[in-house]
Design a protein around this motif. Structure first.
Motif, PDB file in Angstrom:
ATOM      1  N   THR A   8       0.837  -1.201   0.000  1.00 15.98           N
ATOM      2  CA  THR A   8       0.000   0.000   0.000  1.00 15.98           C
ATOM      3  C   THR A   8       0.871   1.249   0.000  1.00 15.98           C
ATOM      4  OG1 THR A   8      -1.699  -1.219   1.233  1.00 15.98           O
ATOM      5  CG2 THR A   8      -1.922   1.172   1.137  1.00 15.98           C
ATOM      6  N   ALA A   9       1.903   1.260   0.844  1.00 19.38           N
ATOM      7  CA  ALA A   9       2.829   2.399   0.878  1.00 19.38           C
ATOM      8  C   ALA A   9       3.529   2.559  -0.478  1.00 19.38           C
ATOM      9  CB  ALA A   9       3.855   2.219   1.991  1.00 19.38           C
ATOM     10  N   LEU A  10       3.969   1.441  -1.060  1.00 19.08           N
ATOM     11  CA  LEU A  10       4.625   1.492  -2.370  1.00 19.08           C
ATOM     12  C   LEU A  10       3.656   1.972  -3.454  1.00 19.08           C
ATOM     13  CD1 LEU A  10       6.761  -1.778  -2.269  1.00 19.08           C
ATOM     14  CD2 LEU A  10       7.589   0.595  -2.156  1.00 19.08           C
ATOM     15  N   GLY A  11       2.397   1.535  -3.372  1.00 17.03           N
ATOM     16  CA  GLY A  11       1.381   1.990  -4.331  1.00 17.03           C
ATOM     17  C   GLY A  11       1.182   3.492  -4.248  1.00 17.03           C
ATOM     18  N   CYS A  12       1.103   4.021  -3.021  1.00 15.31           N
ATOM     19  CA  CYS A  12       0.972   5.470  -2.842  1.00 15.31           C
ATOM     20  C   CYS A  12       2.182   6.190  -3.435  1.00 15.31           C
ATOM     21  CB  CYS A  12       0.842   5.821  -1.353  1.00 15.31           C
ATOM     22  SG  CYS A  12      -0.700   5.324  -0.581  1.00 15.31           S
ATOM     23  N   GLY A  13       3.361   5.647  -3.192  1.00 13.87           N
ATOM     24  CA  GLY A  13       4.579   6.256  -3.725  1.00 13.87           C
ATOM     25  C   GLY A  13       4.644   6.199  -5.239  1.00 13.87           C
ATOM     26  N   LEU A  14       4.235   5.078  -5.800  1.00 17.12           N
ATOM     27  CA  LEU A  14       4.229   4.925  -7.254  1.00 17.12           C
ATOM     28  C   LEU A  14       3.285   5.938  -7.901  1.00 17.12           C
ATOM     29  CD1 LEU A  14       5.031   3.324  -9.816  1.00 17.12           C
ATOM     30  CD2 LEU A  14       3.120   1.793  -9.302  1.00 17.12           C
ATOM     31  N   VAL A  15       2.088   6.050  -7.367  1.00 17.72           N
ATOM     32  CA  VAL A  15       1.104   6.997  -7.902  1.00 17.72           C
ATOM     33  C   VAL A  15       1.611   8.427  -7.714  1.00 17.72           C
ATOM     34  CG1 VAL A  15      -1.252   7.882  -7.606  1.00 17.72           C
ATOM     35  CG2 VAL A  15      -0.836   5.408  -7.677  1.00 17.72           C
ATOM     36  N   ALA A  16       2.194   8.708  -6.555  1.00 24.75           N
ATOM     37  CA  ALA A  16       2.767  10.040  -6.323  1.00 24.75           C
ATOM     38  C   ALA A  16       3.823  10.351  -7.381  1.00 24.75           C
ATOM     39  CB  ALA A  16       3.377  10.130  -4.926  1.00 24.75           C
ATOM     40  N   GLY A  17       4.629   9.361  -7.739  1.00 22.64           N
ATOM     41  CA  GLY A  17       5.664   9.562  -8.749  1.00 22.64           C
ATOM     42  C   GLY A  17       5.104   9.887 -10.119  1.00 22.64           C
ATOM     43  N   VAL A  18       4.041   9.193 -10.499  1.00 18.88           N
ATOM     44  CA  VAL A  18       3.394   9.478 -11.787  1.00 18.88           C
ATOM     45  C   VAL A  18       2.870  10.909 -11.788  1.00 18.88           C
ATOM     46  CG1 VAL A  18       1.432   8.909 -13.284  1.00 18.88           C
ATOM     47  CG2 VAL A  18       2.813   7.081 -12.272  1.00 18.88           C
ATOM     48  N   PHE A  19       2.156  11.272 -10.730  1.00 22.92           N
ATOM     49  CA  PHE A  19       1.592  12.618 -10.652  1.00 22.92           C
ATOM     50  C   PHE A  19       2.685  13.683 -10.542  1.00 22.92           C
ATOM     51  CE2 PHE A  19      -2.499  10.669  -8.755  1.00 22.92           C
ATOM     52  CZ  PHE A  19      -2.945  10.323 -10.018  1.00 22.92           C
ATOM     53  N   PHE A  20       3.768  13.356  -9.829  1.00 24.70           N
ATOM     54  CA  PHE A  20       4.899  14.271  -9.703  1.00 24.70           C
ATOM     55  C   PHE A  20       5.479  14.587 -11.086  1.00 24.70           C
ATOM     56  CE2 PHE A  20       9.483  15.025  -9.146  1.00 24.70           C
ATOM     57  CZ  PHE A  20       9.458  16.102  -8.274  1.00 24.70           C
ATOM     58  N   THR A  48      -4.704   6.698 -23.146  1.00 21.78           N
ATOM     59  CA  THR A  48      -3.760   5.623 -22.822  1.00 21.78           C
ATOM     60  C   THR A  48      -3.568   5.445 -21.319  1.00 21.78           C
ATOM     61  OG1 THR A  48      -1.855   7.101 -23.078  1.00 21.78           O
ATOM     62  CG2 THR A  48      -2.526   5.805 -25.012  1.00 21.78           C
ATOM     63  N   ALA A  49      -3.904   6.473 -20.527  1.00 16.96           N
ATOM     64  CA  ALA A  49      -3.786   6.347 -19.062  1.00 16.96           C
ATOM     65  C   ALA A  49      -4.793   5.345 -18.503  1.00 16.96           C
ATOM     66  CB  ALA A  49      -3.980   7.700 -18.388  1.00 16.96           C
ATOM     67  N   ILE A  50      -5.880   5.135 -19.228  1.00 18.03           N
ATOM     68  CA  ILE A  50      -6.893   4.173 -18.777  1.00 18.03           C
ATOM     69  C   ILE A  50      -6.440   2.799 -19.235  1.00 18.03           C
ATOM     70  CG2 ILE A  50      -9.323   3.527 -18.833  1.00 18.03           C
ATOM     71  CD1 ILE A  50      -9.909   6.494 -19.513  1.00 18.03           C
ATOM     72  N   ASN A  51      -5.556   2.203 -18.429  1.00 19.50           N
ATOM     73  CA  ASN A  51      -5.040   0.875 -18.724  1.00 19.50           C
ATOM     74  C   ASN A  51      -4.969   0.098 -17.415  1.00 19.50           C
ATOM     75  OD1 ASN A  51      -2.188   0.815 -17.577  1.00 19.50           O
ATOM     76  ND2 ASN A  51      -2.119   2.687 -18.808  1.00 19.50           N
ATOM     77  N   PRO A  52      -4.957  -1.219 -17.491  1.00 16.64           N
ATOM     78  CA  PRO A  52      -5.024  -2.024 -16.259  1.00 16.64           C
ATOM     79  C   PRO A  52      -3.920  -1.726 -15.249  1.00 16.64           C
ATOM     80  CG  PRO A  52      -5.398  -3.411 -18.180  1.00 16.64           C
ATOM     81  CD  PRO A  52      -4.997  -2.058 -18.695  1.00 16.64           C
ATOM     82  N   LEU A  53      -2.706  -1.535 -15.691  1.00 16.59           N
ATOM     83  CA  LEU A  53      -1.614  -1.311 -14.742  1.00 16.59           C
ATOM     84  C   LEU A  53      -1.806  -0.026 -13.949  1.00 16.59           C
ATOM     85  CD1 LEU A  53       1.492  -2.471 -16.787  1.00 16.59           C
ATOM     86  CD2 LEU A  53       0.403  -3.634 -14.862  1.00 16.59           C
ATOM     87  N   PHE A  54      -2.106   1.069 -14.635  1.00 14.11           N
ATOM     88  CA  PHE A  54      -2.290   2.331 -13.921  1.00 14.11           C
ATOM     89  C   PHE A  54      -3.556   2.306 -13.070  1.00 14.11           C
ATOM     90  CE2 PHE A  54      -3.641   6.847 -13.677  1.00 14.11           C
ATOM     91  CZ  PHE A  54      -2.648   7.264 -12.813  1.00 14.11           C
ATOM     92  N   MET A  55      -4.615   1.703 -13.568  1.00 16.46           N
ATOM     93  CA  MET A  55      -5.859   1.645 -12.800  1.00 16.46           C
ATOM     94  C   MET A  55      -5.688   0.819 -11.520  1.00 16.46           C
ATOM     95  SD  MET A  55      -8.088   3.571 -14.296  1.00 16.46           S
ATOM     96  CE  MET A  55      -6.778   4.672 -14.795  1.00 16.46           C
ATOM     97  N   VAL A  56      -4.942  -0.271 -11.613  1.00 13.95           N
ATOM     98  CA  VAL A  56      -4.671  -1.075 -10.408  1.00 13.95           C
ATOM     99  C   VAL A  56      -3.823  -0.270  -9.434  1.00 13.95           C
ATOM    100  CG1 VAL A  56      -3.420  -3.095  -9.534  1.00 13.95           C
ATOM    101  CG2 VAL A  56      -5.000  -3.340 -11.439  1.00 13.95           C
ATOM    102  N   ALA A  57      -2.815   0.430  -9.938  1.00 17.42           N
ATOM    103  CA  ALA A  57      -1.971   1.241  -9.055  1.00 17.42           C
ATOM    104  C   ALA A  57      -2.807   2.317  -8.353  1.00 17.42           C
ATOM    105  CB  ALA A  57      -0.826   1.873  -9.838  1.00 17.42           C
ATOM    106  N   LEU A  58      -3.614   3.041  -9.099  1.00 17.33           N
ATOM    107  CA  LEU A  58      -4.392   4.142  -8.540  1.00 17.33           C
ATOM    108  C   LEU A  58      -5.531   3.658  -7.651  1.00 17.33           C
ATOM    109  CD1 LEU A  58      -5.039   7.204  -8.453  1.00 17.33           C
ATOM    110  CD2 LEU A  58      -6.389   6.862 -10.532  1.00 17.33           C
ATOM    111  N   PHE A  59      -6.394   2.794  -8.209  1.00 14.72           N
ATOM    112  CA  PHE A  59      -7.595   2.400  -7.480  1.00 14.72           C
ATOM    113  C   PHE A  59      -7.390   1.163  -6.603  1.00 14.72           C
ATOM    114  CE2 PHE A  59      -9.346   4.895 -11.073  1.00 14.72           C
ATOM    115  CZ  PHE A  59      -9.871   5.925 -10.319  1.00 14.72           C
ATOM    116  N   GLY A  60      -6.451   0.299  -6.971  1.00 15.57           N
ATOM    117  CA  GLY A  60      -6.118  -0.820  -6.092  1.00 15.57           C
ATOM    118  C   GLY A  60      -5.502  -0.319  -4.795  1.00 15.57           C
ATOM    119  N   THR A  61      -4.648   0.683  -4.909  1.00 12.11           N
ATOM    120  CA  THR A  61      -4.079   1.311  -3.717  1.00 12.11           C
ATOM    121  C   THR A  61      -5.189   1.977  -2.909  1.00 12.11           C
ATOM    122  OG1 THR A  61      -1.956   1.651  -4.823  1.00 12.11           O
ATOM    123  CG2 THR A  61      -2.409   3.027  -2.886  1.00 12.11           C
TER     124      THR A  61
END
Length: 156
Positions: A8-20, A48-61
């Motif tokens: 969960t912490a890594l997911g938050c960090g990953l999403v923060a990195g994309v947005f950063f 293209t942002a609507i893809n399984p990997l990004f959606m899992v990172a954003l909403f799975g987190t």
């Protein structure tokens, strides 16, 4: 539980990195383009942002954070629960809710813009300002959530 907190912490960090990335250079680069080209480029990015990997990172987190909110309320007495609760709420409200309430509607409105229309330039300039502002909020809250969840890991 440690592994789930870690992911969960890594997911938050990953999403923060994309947005950063978007807050610090992608939107600035797009702003340098002619409005028509900026609209076309961002429309393509939004598709293209609507893809399984990004959606899992954003909403799975987000789903994991929702679970941590509930768990921390039931285990309030445990060390680190307050960090888990606040970090999870920050991610849910400042990242997921802001995405749904602000960035997605702006993206949908941009999708309806005809890049060659006379209104495209005005719409693009408003989009750049508003979308980027809300993206800064998402970046900061996702990073803060990652930090607080990391502290919760240490205090387990």
């Amino acid at each position: 539980m440690f592994t789930l907190k870690l992911f969960t912490a890594l997911g938050c960090g990953l999403v923060a990195g994309v947005f950063f990335a978007f807050s610090t250079f992608v939107m600035s680069a797009l702003a340098r383009l002619q409005p028509r080209d900026g609209v076309v480029a961002m429309q393509a990015i939004n598709i293209t942002a609507i893809n399984p990997l990004f959606m899992v990172a954003l909403f799975g987190t987000g789903a994991a954070c929702l679970g941590w909110v509930i768990a921390s309320l039931f285990k309030w007495h445990q060390l680190g629960s307050v960090y888990l609760l606040v970090g999870s709420l920050l991610y849910l409200i400042g990242t997921v809710v802001v995405t749904i309430a602000f960035n997605v509607p702006l993206n949908n409105a941009l999708a309806a813009v005809k890049p060659d229309s006379p209104e495209a330039a005005n719409h693009w300039n408003r989009y750049l300002t508003n979308w980027t502002l809300w993206n800064h909020v998402r970046t900061i809250t996702a990073l803060a959530a990652a930090t607080l969840l990391t502290i919760a890991l240490k205090l387990r």
